[in-house]
Scaffold this active site. Sequence first.
Site, PDB file in Angstrom:
ATOM      1  N   THR A 196      16.318   0.116  -0.125  1.00 30.64           N
ATOM      2  CA  THR A 196      15.996   0.032  -1.558  1.00 30.64           C
ATOM      3  C   THR A 196      14.918  -1.030  -1.771  1.00 30.64           C
ATOM      4  O   THR A 196      14.693  -1.442  -2.907  1.00 30.64           O
ATOM      5  CB  THR A 196      17.236  -0.369  -2.400  1.00 30.64           C
TER       6      THR A 196
ATOM      7  N   ARG B 203      17.800 -12.443  -3.468  1.00 32.03           N
ATOM      8  CA  ARG B 203      18.753 -12.185  -4.573  1.00 32.03           C
ATOM      9  C   ARG B 203      19.538 -10.899  -4.353  1.00 32.03           C
ATOM     10  O   ARG B 203      20.762 -10.864  -4.509  1.00 32.03           O
ATOM     11  CB  ARG B 203      17.986 -12.098  -5.908  1.00 32.03           C
ATOM     12  N   ILE B 204      18.823  -9.817  -3.999  1.00 35.36           N
ATOM     13  CA  ILE B 204      19.505  -8.514  -3.880  1.00 35.36           C
ATOM     14  C   ILE B 204      20.397  -8.496  -2.628  1.00 35.36           C
ATOM     15  O   ILE B 204      21.523  -7.995  -2.667  1.00 35.36           O
ATOM     16  CB  ILE B 204      18.479  -7.359  -3.903  1.00 35.36           C
TER      17      ILE B 204
ATOM     18  N   GLY C 110      16.051   2.315  -8.137  1.00 32.88           N
ATOM     19  CA  GLY C 110      16.813   1.073  -7.988  1.00 32.88           C
ATOM     20  C   GLY C 110      17.109   0.343  -9.292  1.00 32.88           C
ATOM     21  O   GLY C 110      18.232  -0.063  -9.546  1.00 32.88           O
TER      22      GLY C 110
ATOM     23  N   GLU D 174       4.623   6.747  -1.752  1.00 34.10           N
ATOM     24  CA  GLU D 174       5.156   7.377  -2.966  1.00 34.10           C
ATOM     25  C   GLU D 174       4.036   7.897  -3.860  1.00 34.10           C
ATOM     26  O   GLU D 174       3.027   7.209  -4.013  1.00 34.10           O
ATOM     27  CB  GLU D 174       5.988   6.356  -3.741  1.00 34.10           C
TER      28      GLU D 174
ATOM     29  N   HIS E 269      13.080   6.481  -6.212  1.00 34.40           N
ATOM     30  CA  HIS E 269      12.834   5.073  -6.564  1.00 34.40           C
ATOM     31  C   HIS E 269      13.539   4.690  -7.879  1.00 34.40           C
ATOM     32  O   HIS E 269      12.883   4.378  -8.875  1.00 34.40           O
ATOM     33  CB  HIS E 269      11.322   4.799  -6.665  1.00 34.40           C
TER      34      HIS E 269
ATOM     35  N   ARG F 126      11.088  -1.649  -0.181  1.00 35.87           N
ATOM     36  CA  ARG F 126       9.836  -0.936  -0.398  1.00 35.87           C
ATOM     37  C   ARG F 126       9.634  -0.011   0.796  1.00 35.87           C
ATOM     38  O   ARG F 126       9.939  -0.394   1.937  1.00 35.87           O
ATOM     39  CB  ARG F 126       8.648  -1.895  -0.505  1.00 35.87           C
TER      40      ARG F 126
HETATM   41  P1  NAP Z   1      13.762 -12.195  -3.316  1.00 38.44           P
HETATM   42  O1  NAP Z   1      14.998 -12.846  -3.852  1.00 38.44           O
HETATM   43  O2  NAP Z   1      12.442 -12.826  -3.565  1.00 38.44           O
HETATM   44  O3  NAP Z   1      13.974 -12.000  -1.730  1.00 38.44           O
HETATM   45  C1  NAP Z   1      12.898 -11.637  -0.929  1.00 38.44           C
HETATM   46  C2  NAP Z   1      13.378 -11.508   0.495  1.00 38.44           C
HETATM   47  O4  NAP Z   1      12.262 -11.119   1.304  1.00 38.44           O
HETATM   48  C3  NAP Z   1      13.912 -12.813   1.100  1.00 38.44           C
HETATM   49  O5  NAP Z   1      14.954 -12.497   1.980  1.00 38.44           O
HETATM   50  C4  NAP Z   1      12.697 -13.330   1.854  1.00 38.44           C
HETATM   51  O6  NAP Z   1      13.017 -14.201   2.914  1.00 38.44           O
HETATM   52  C5  NAP Z   1      12.146 -12.028   2.394  1.00 38.44           C
HETATM   53  N1  NAP Z   1      10.741 -12.157   2.807  1.00 38.44           N
HETATM   54  C6  NAP Z   1       9.660 -12.365   2.011  1.00 38.44           C
HETATM   55  N2  NAP Z   1       8.539 -12.449   2.763  1.00 38.44           N
HETATM   56  C7  NAP Z   1       8.943 -12.296   4.045  1.00 38.44           C
HETATM   57  C8  NAP Z   1       8.267 -12.286   5.289  1.00 38.44           C
HETATM   58  N3  NAP Z   1       6.938 -12.474   5.346  1.00 38.44           N
HETATM   59  N4  NAP Z   1       8.980 -12.088   6.422  1.00 38.44           N
HETATM   60  C9  NAP Z   1      10.328 -11.905   6.364  1.00 38.44           C
HETATM   61  N5  NAP Z   1      11.035 -11.921   5.221  1.00 38.44           N
HETATM   62  C10 NAP Z   1      10.353 -12.104   4.071  1.00 38.44           C
HETATM   63  O7  NAP Z   1      13.634 -10.707  -3.845  1.00 38.44           O
HETATM   64  P2  NAP Z   1      14.767  -9.723  -4.418  1.00 38.44           P
HETATM   65  O8  NAP Z   1      14.867  -9.902  -5.879  1.00 38.44           O
HETATM   66  O9  NAP Z   1      15.990  -9.830  -3.558  1.00 38.44           O
HETATM   67  O10 NAP Z   1      14.025  -8.323  -4.157  1.00 38.44           O
HETATM   68  C11 NAP Z   1      13.716  -7.905  -2.833  1.00 38.44           C
HETATM   69  C12 NAP Z   1      12.765  -6.725  -2.870  1.00 38.44           C
HETATM   70  O11 NAP Z   1      13.466  -5.575  -3.327  1.00 38.44           O
HETATM   71  C13 NAP Z   1      11.604  -6.866  -3.873  1.00 38.44           C
HETATM   72  O12 NAP Z   1      10.509  -7.574  -3.315  1.00 38.44           O
HETATM   73  C14 NAP Z   1      11.246  -5.435  -4.193  1.00 38.44           C
HETATM   74  O13 NAP Z   1      10.185  -4.992  -3.365  1.00 38.44           O
HETATM   75  C15 NAP Z   1      12.515  -4.665  -3.871  1.00 38.44           C
HETATM   76  N6  NAP Z   1      13.110  -4.046  -5.088  1.00 38.44           N
HETATM   77  C16 NAP Z   1      13.184  -2.688  -5.174  1.00 38.44           C
HETATM   78  C17 NAP Z   1      13.755  -2.099  -6.271  1.00 38.44           C
HETATM   79  C18 NAP Z   1      13.880  -0.608  -6.376  1.00 38.44           C
HETATM   80  O14 NAP Z   1      13.717  -0.076  -7.465  1.00 38.44           O
HETATM   81  N7  NAP Z   1      14.221   0.086  -5.306  1.00 38.44           N
HETATM   82  C19 NAP Z   1      14.211  -2.879  -7.336  1.00 38.44           C
HETATM   83  C20 NAP Z   1      14.134  -4.263  -7.217  1.00 38.44           C
HETATM   84  C21 NAP Z   1      13.571  -4.842  -6.083  1.00 38.44           C
HETATM   85  P3  NAP Z   1      13.098 -15.796   2.664  1.00 38.44           P
HETATM   86  O15 NAP Z   1      14.487 -16.065   2.147  1.00 38.44           O
HETATM   87  O16 NAP Z   1      12.861 -16.371   4.020  1.00 38.44           O
HETATM   88  O17 NAP Z   1      12.017 -16.165   1.678  1.00 38.44           O
END
Ligand code: NAP
Length: 325
Positions: free
Chosen positions: A237, A157-158, A288, A268, A286, A239
């Site tokens: 942004t 999504r991000i 985001g 952290e 942190h 982890r």
């Molecule tokens: P999402 O839509 O679930 O996307 C997750 C991504 O991770 C997808 O590209 C997925 O690939 C990939 N992935 C998961 N497991 C994997 C693996 N074993 N090997 C390679 N790629 C893998 O999540 P999102 O909403 O975009 O959020 C992404 C991350 O951003 C969150 O998990 C969180 O840790 C972080 N985040 C941080 C903040 C902050 O405050 N800085 C805020 C929000 C989120 P596939 O498409 O192949 O499944």
Amino acid sequence: MSKPKIFLTRPIPPASMALLEREAELTFNPDDRVLSREELIAGMVGQDGLLCTLMDGIDGELLDATPNLKVVANYAVGYNNIDVAAATARKIPVTNTPGVLTDSTADMAWALMFAIGRRVVEGDQLVRSRRWQGWGPMQLLGQDITGATLGLIGLGRIGRAMVKRAKGFDMKVVYWNRTRLSAAEENELGMTYLEQKAVLATADFVSVHVALNAETTHLIGEAELAAMKSTAYLINTARGPVVDEKALVRALQNGTIGGAGLDVFEREPALEPALYDLPNVVIPPHLGSATIGTRTKMGNMAAENCLAVCRGERPPNLVNPEVFG
Ligand code: NAP
């Protein structure tokens, strides 16, 4: 019928706490600090639901100490702080808050690109130091964002929200994701799939958006940093542990890469000590998802997930659907 009991590990926006209080007997840690493991267990004992943050480590031992618990509702989209397998083995649903923080997190990645690429923080420090002598033709020159190449590692999504923003800045977008998109989707989004190393070697800004798990820990290490252009910036942004922080410090010190914008860190709130003094990093704490609107949406979503399980319903944002199978 008696109300379910819910334990909240840290104050969240008042609207979300009110939502919980309407249906549940709410106990919460009133202090804005992370609870110790002992405090966490003491708070959880006898509760039906737990609403926790990414700073609370939830594992099997802790779940065994609180056998009444029916749900762990995380106040985050990432759930690497929870041993999901341990919860599933105990038939405990785990929930997260997907979607509502997508734009604010992509905005933060964008802010970091500007902050590091255009040297906003260094400039701010110069002015505050009272040593600024006025405009200079060669002063604090940065890198253009408009027209540059954005490399995305992870296209969930991000990651996709980043593509939208890149269009407004005439950026070329290259991406690597575990699951490659269809050609039609790639065309629609106007971006090119490359192998991971090729993304790293091509991009002026590399932005990381994968979830943290065993496979993505240190996905960006010494070899990956060495593959980047010496002028390129790394933005994280996602982890902290997705990037090998020690290797990153060496790359920043040696000029292997141009700089980094980091919203997240490996241990952290501790940072690799050298990061505090390096001029070519921007290091917010942190932030985001840290907007009033987003944090309220996250709180309402986490509260709804927690309450749904307490009502005996399937929660809307379930991480381990096996428990309902
Ligand atoms: P999402 O839509 O679930 O996307 C997750 C991504 O991770 C997808 O590209 C997925 O690939 C990939 N992935 C998961 N497991 C994997 C693996 N074993 N090997 C390679 N790629 C893998 O999540 P999102 O909403 O975009 O959020 C992404 C991350 O951003 C969150 O998990 C969180 O840790 C972080 N985040 C941080 C903040 C902050 O405050 N800085 C805020 C929000 C989120 P596939 O498409 O192949 O499944």
